[in-house]
Design a protein around this motif. Sequence first.
Motif, mmCIF file in Angstrom:
data_model
loop_
_atom_site.group_PDB
_atom_site.id
_atom_site.type_symbol
_atom_site.label_atom_id
_atom_site.label_comp_id
_atom_site.label_asym_id
_atom_site.label_seq_id
_atom_site.Cartn_x
_atom_site.Cartn_y
_atom_site.Cartn_z
ATOM 1 N N GLU A 1 0.841 -1.202 0.000
ATOM 2 C CA GLU A 1 0.000 0.000 0.000
ATOM 3 C C GLU A 1 0.874 1.249 0.000
ATOM 4 O O GLU A 1 1.892 1.312 0.680
ATOM 5 N N TRP B 1 0.962 5.183 0.960
ATOM 6 C CA TRP B 1 0.330 6.184 1.829
ATOM 7 C C TRP B 1 1.014 7.525 1.584
ATOM 8 O O TRP B 1 2.239 7.601 1.512
ATOM 9 N N VAL C 1 -3.822 9.839 2.493
ATOM 10 C CA VAL C 1 -4.574 9.081 1.493
ATOM 11 C C VAL C 1 -3.842 7.773 1.258
ATOM 12 O O VAL C 1 -2.636 7.667 1.500
ATOM 13 N N ARG C 2 -4.591 6.751 0.777
ATOM 14 C CA ARG C 2 -4.019 5.416 0.602
ATOM 15 C C ARG C 2 -4.323 4.897 -0.801
ATOM 16 O O ARG C 2 -5.419 5.094 -1.315
ATOM 17 N N SER C 3 -3.347 4.242 -1.387
ATOM 18 C CA SER C 3 -3.536 3.595 -2.685
ATOM 19 C C SER C 3 -3.154 2.127 -2.571
ATOM 20 O O SER C 3 -2.125 1.788 -2.002
ATOM 21 N N THR C 4 -4.002 1.271 -3.124
ATOM 22 C CA THR C 4 -3.713 -0.164 -3.132
ATOM 23 C C THR C 4 -3.379 -0.650 -4.545
ATOM 24 O O THR C 4 -3.195 -1.851 -4.756
ATOM 25 N N ASP C 5 -3.300 0.297 -5.496
ATOM 26 C CA ASP C 5 -3.017 -0.086 -6.886
ATOM 27 C C ASP C 5 -1.842 0.706 -7.474
ATOM 28 O O ASP C 5 -1.851 1.090 -8.630
ATOM 29 N N GLY D 1 -0.802 3.729 -6.917
ATOM 30 C CA GLY D 1 -0.976 5.161 -7.120
ATOM 31 C C GLY D 1 -1.931 5.523 -8.241
ATOM 32 O O GLY D 1 -2.130 6.696 -8.527
ATOM 33 N N THR E 1 -5.215 5.025 -8.192
ATOM 34 C CA THR E 1 -6.355 5.628 -7.492
ATOM 35 C C THR E 1 -6.011 5.721 -6.013
ATOM 36 O O THR E 1 -5.131 5.003 -5.511
ATOM 37 N N PHE E 2 -6.712 6.624 -5.318
ATOM 38 C CA PHE E 2 -6.478 6.827 -3.891
ATOM 39 C C PHE E 2 -7.793 6.772 -3.126
ATOM 40 O O PHE E 2 -8.838 7.150 -3.642
ATOM 41 N N GLN E 3 -7.719 6.308 -1.885
ATOM 42 C CA GLN E 3 -8.851 6.288 -0.966
ATOM 43 C C GLN E 3 -8.593 7.317 0.116
ATOM 44 O O GLN E 3 -7.460 7.538 0.515
#
Length: 72
Positions: free
Chosen positions: A10, A12, A29-33, A35, A37-39
């Motif tokens: 991840e 961050w 913010v966090r991205s699992t892909d 960068g 997309t961000f959550q």
Amino acid sequence: MPTVNPTTGELWVAFENFNTPDENQYLVVRSTDGGATFQGPFFVSTVFDVNYPRSGQNRLDCTARGQDAAAC
């Protein structure tokens, strides 16, 4: 500053939000892909600076920063 979790991968990113009516905010913010997309953003903490205490109280720093006393 971007940080990657070595276990999950991840991404961050932490930043300070200055667009607030009172104290600034520390957010992430966090991205699992990678960068794409961000959550979030997710709230971490309030940032207390020279503007503390909040508006409406006797704040001697207002004059030093050139603000109108009525705005303080």
